[in-house]
Design a protein around this motif. Sequence first.
Motif, PDB file in Angstrom:
ATOM      1  N   UNK A  73     -68.172  -1.694   1.077  1.00 48.06           N
ATOM      2  CA  UNK A  73     -67.495  -1.808   2.688  1.00 48.06           C
ATOM      3  C   UNK A  73     -67.071  -3.541   2.691  1.00 48.06           C
ATOM      4  N   UNK A  74     -67.500  -4.132   2.276  1.00 43.56           N
ATOM      5  CA  UNK A  74     -66.899  -5.405   2.328  1.00 43.56           C
ATOM      6  C   UNK A  74     -65.672  -5.686   1.542  1.00 43.56           C
ATOM      7  N   UNK A  75     -65.572  -5.151   0.269  1.00 41.37           N
ATOM      8  CA  UNK A  75     -64.492  -4.968  -0.878  1.00 41.37           C
ATOM      9  C   UNK A  75     -63.391  -4.177  -0.294  1.00 41.37           C
ATOM     10  N   UNK A  76     -63.729  -3.229   0.473  1.00 42.75           N
ATOM     11  CA  UNK A  76     -62.496  -2.454   1.184  1.00 42.75           C
ATOM     12  C   UNK A  76     -61.612  -3.128   1.936  1.00 42.75           C
ATOM     13  N   UNK A  77     -62.167  -4.342   2.616  1.00 44.20           N
ATOM     14  CA  UNK A  77     -61.375  -4.740   3.633  1.00 44.20           C
ATOM     15  C   UNK A  77     -60.652  -5.927   2.704  1.00 44.20           C
ATOM     16  N   UNK A  78     -61.394  -6.469   1.664  1.00 43.46           N
ATOM     17  CA  UNK A  78     -60.734  -7.764   1.014  1.00 43.46           C
ATOM     18  C   UNK A  78     -59.546  -7.089   0.142  1.00 43.46           C
ATOM     19  N   UNK A  79     -59.734  -5.752  -0.381  1.00 39.86           N
ATOM     20  CA  UNK A  79     -58.711  -5.177  -1.027  1.00 39.86           C
ATOM     21  C   UNK A  79     -57.663  -4.859   0.033  1.00 39.86           C
ATOM     22  N   UNK A  80     -57.889  -4.591   1.119  1.00 42.13           N
ATOM     23  CA  UNK A  80     -56.781  -4.241   2.091  1.00 42.13           C
ATOM     24  C   UNK A  80     -56.057  -5.429   2.477  1.00 42.13           C
ATOM     25  N   UNK A  81     -56.834  -6.657   2.600  1.00 41.05           N
ATOM     26  CA  UNK A  81     -55.952  -7.789   2.917  1.00 41.05           C
ATOM     27  C   UNK A  81     -55.109  -8.029   1.817  1.00 41.05           C
ATOM     28  N   UNK A  82     -55.652  -7.994   0.496  1.00 41.72           N
ATOM     29  CA  UNK A  82     -54.783  -8.157  -0.839  1.00 41.72           C
ATOM     30  C   UNK A  82     -53.438  -7.559  -0.494  1.00 41.72           C
ATOM     31  N   UNK A  83     -53.539  -6.202  -0.398  1.00 42.48           N
ATOM     32  CA  UNK A  83     -52.229  -5.484  -0.101  1.00 42.48           C
ATOM     33  C   UNK A  83     -51.471  -5.975   0.920  1.00 42.48           C
ATOM     34  N   UNK A  84     -51.956  -6.603   2.038  1.00 39.98           N
ATOM     35  CA  UNK A  84     -50.850  -7.193   2.872  1.00 39.98           C
ATOM     36  C   UNK A  84     -50.486  -8.758   2.360  1.00 39.98           C
ATOM     37  N   UNK A  85     -51.135  -9.215   1.588  1.00 40.91           N
ATOM     38  CA  UNK A  85     -50.475 -10.473   0.934  1.00 40.91           C
ATOM     39  C   UNK A  85     -49.631 -10.496  -0.424  1.00 40.91           C
TER      40      UNK A  85
END
Length: 285
Positions: free
Chosen positions: A158-170
Amino acid sequence: MTKRFKKFYASFSKVIIIMLGATLYSIGLEIFLIPNNIIDGGVVGISIMANHFISVPLGLLTFILNIPFFIIGYKQIGKTFTIATIFSVICYSIGVSILKPIPGITHDILLAAVFGGILVGLGIGLIMRSGGSTDGTEIVAIILDKRIKFSVGEIIMFFNFFILLSAGLIFGWDRAMYSLITYFIVIKVIDIIIEGTDESKAVVIISDKHEEISEAIMARLGRAMTYLYGKGGKEGEYKNVIYVVVSRLEISKLKCIVNGFDEDAFITIGSVETTGKSYRKKAIH
């Protein structure tokens, strides 16, 4: 060998393994993943994204962001686990700092994702086998696991889902997708390091041909077994139940043996962890 020496040897071995794991982790990050804007999960992933905007060295930033989790872990989980985690974080933080000047050895993103994931998984797996952790989010997940219905693995995912989502934006969505490939490779390699490739299976066999089946298993697989005495819940009949532990690769052959004597035999198969020398016996054929 005295008890004190055995304790020292065990502790020394864990230190060496953690250092080796941290070295592999650092190489995977700094030589493969980071030069290609592929991120790992957890605090390291957050640090890689933050390092994209601020000039604080990645190793130092990773350690600083983990400090609150160290404090929580020390109070909630225990001293030994927290110390091992702090040591591993220090080791790979130093490692990425040392490797920073070295350029990545490949700019093929898929190769970087695969080989970086393998090295990171090997490193984390070795550290976890030595009783430590590599990331503060794992500490939080262990604590939350006691309070909510989700498992440690589900919380980390669950944590990593949001981290990878943020990586997509950056870094772009293609980098986020490659990061996801790396993440699944890391998980698989960790499982192999912790559980081993030769996964053990416990098999329960109920058949009227139990004697013939057991003799064939011993002759063709070389596996010892145990008879369990069971009573049917519906018919009330007593039956001999065969219990045997085999490797994952022997399951297909075991089914063939059983079906050769009794196609209606009832078989259940489950994964187990085994210890002891008797299980290591090789198959005869």
